[in-house]
Design a protein around this motif. Structure first.
Motif, mmCIF file in Angstrom:
data_model
loop_
_atom_site.group_PDB
_atom_site.id
_atom_site.type_symbol
_atom_site.label_atom_id
_atom_site.label_comp_id
_atom_site.label_asym_id
_atom_site.label_seq_id
_atom_site.Cartn_x
_atom_site.Cartn_y
_atom_site.Cartn_z
ATOM 1 N N ASN A 12 0.865 -1.181 0.000
ATOM 2 C CA ASN A 12 0.000 0.000 0.000
ATOM 3 C C ASN A 12 0.906 1.237 0.000
ATOM 4 O OD1 ASN A 12 -1.440 2.299 1.078
ATOM 5 N ND2 ASN A 12 -3.098 0.885 1.602
ATOM 6 N N LEU A 13 0.877 1.995 -1.086
ATOM 7 C CA LEU A 13 1.830 3.094 -1.254
ATOM 8 C C LEU A 13 1.520 4.278 -0.335
ATOM 9 C CD1 LEU A 13 2.188 3.016 -5.142
ATOM 10 C CD2 LEU A 13 3.687 1.988 -3.430
ATOM 11 N N GLN A 14 0.312 4.303 0.238
ATOM 12 C CA GLN A 14 -0.027 5.408 1.149
ATOM 13 C C GLN A 14 0.425 5.125 2.577
ATOM 14 O OE1 GLN A 14 -2.544 4.793 -1.418
ATOM 15 N NE2 GLN A 14 -1.463 6.533 -2.304
ATOM 16 N N ASN A 15 0.230 3.855 3.034
ATOM 17 C CA ASN A 15 0.558 3.601 4.447
ATOM 18 C C ASN A 15 1.683 2.578 4.635
ATOM 19 O OD1 ASN A 15 -0.614 1.089 4.064
ATOM 20 N ND2 ASN A 15 -2.536 1.630 5.081
ATOM 21 N N GLY A 16 2.203 2.019 3.539
ATOM 22 C CA GLY A 16 3.369 1.138 3.628
ATOM 23 C C GLY A 16 3.070 -0.296 3.998
ATOM 24 N N ILE A 18 2.428 -4.088 3.773
ATOM 25 C CA ILE A 18 2.612 -5.165 2.799
ATOM 26 C C ILE A 18 1.680 -6.311 3.181
ATOM 27 C CG2 ILE A 18 4.192 -6.896 1.852
ATOM 28 C CD1 ILE A 18 6.492 -5.132 2.259
ATOM 29 N N GLN A 19 0.989 -6.854 2.185
ATOM 30 C CA GLN A 19 0.166 -8.049 2.411
ATOM 31 C C GLN A 19 0.376 -9.026 1.267
ATOM 32 O OE1 GLN A 19 -3.713 -6.265 3.040
ATOM 33 N NE2 GLN A 19 -3.690 -7.029 5.135
ATOM 34 N N PRO A 20 0.645 -10.298 1.536
ATOM 35 C CA PRO A 20 0.892 -10.843 2.867
ATOM 36 C C PRO A 20 2.298 -10.489 3.345
ATOM 37 C CG PRO A 20 1.190 -12.553 1.232
ATOM 38 C CD PRO A 20 0.740 -11.332 0.481
ATOM 39 N N ALA A 21 2.497 -10.556 4.656
ATOM 40 C CA ALA A 21 3.797 -10.257 5.249
ATOM 41 C C ALA A 21 3.957 -11.090 6.511
ATOM 42 C CB ALA A 21 3.898 -8.771 5.589
#
Ligand code: S6P
Ligand code: ZN
Length: 192
Positions: A12-16, A18-21
């Motif tokens: 997600n470039l707005q909140n950073g 990562i999924q899955p992580a």
């Protein structure tokens, strides 16, 4: 031969996020209370304001082995401690000859680097900056803005992390808030 199934993840470039992580790593002021130059101010904040969340890491769920490329995002929340910008612990790679690539995704920050033979370097970072950490350079990032500073990192799976050297010696330089911008100053406690 151990052949892993290819996969993809989403950043997600707005909140950073990562999924899955793998499970998120949180770093609070209590985890790095002696890393800020003004240790008295760090202790005052801990006592009077509580244990600030400084940064979070979303790591890919990958084996830390030669041949793999590890990646993560780091989110450094805005703020200062005694004028020093919120920052990561910083480390050398255990295998010193392993490099790394960073890419800024959101916010404003900086990358502070140093070598064991005394070289230092600072690179400002914004969204879209690709900053290269060559082998042998310790690296620490900081949020020099007012919004979360988010970046993506990728590095060799067998690099490993040496935090102890930085915990013991610190960085030779500090990245400080001066009026509305960042300045790099000498760390008066370095090597002391
Ligand atoms: C890993 C890479 C980054 C950092 C992360 C947090 O090699 O340099 O993913 O781990 O930015 O910093 P630190 O210093 O706490 O590991
Ligand atoms: Zn690293």
């Amino acid at each position: 031969m151990n052949v892993m199934t290819p996969f993809q993840a989403t950043v997600n470039l707005q909140n950073g996020v990562i999924q899955p992580a793998a499970p998120i790593i949180e770093r609070r002021l209590s985890h790095m209370r002696r890393m800020y130059a003004n240790t008295a101010e760090a202790e005052r904040i801990l006592t009077e304001e509580g244990d600030r969340l400084i940064y979070e890491v979303y790591p890919a769920d990958l084996p830390e082995e030669e041949g793999h490329v590890l990646y993560c995002t780091t989110i450094i929340h805005p703020g200062t401690i005694g004028g020093e910008f919120h920052m990561t612990k910083g480390h050398y790679h255990s295998k010193r000859d392993r490099g790394e690539v960073y890419m800024g995704l959101a916010g404003t920050g900086g990358l502070l680097l140093q070598t064991e033979d005394g070289q230092t370097h600072y690179e400002p970072m914004v969204a879209g900056t690709v900053a290269y950490v060559p082998p042998y350079w310790a690296h620490r990032t900081m949020n020099t803005g007012t919004e979360p500073f988010i970046f993506f990192a990728a590095w060799p799976g067998d690099a490993g992390h040496d935090y102890g050297t930085i915990e013991e010696l610190g960085f030779a330089k500090l990245v400080m808030q001066h009026e509305n911008h960042a300045i790099v100053t000498d760390n008066p406690k370095y090597g002391a």
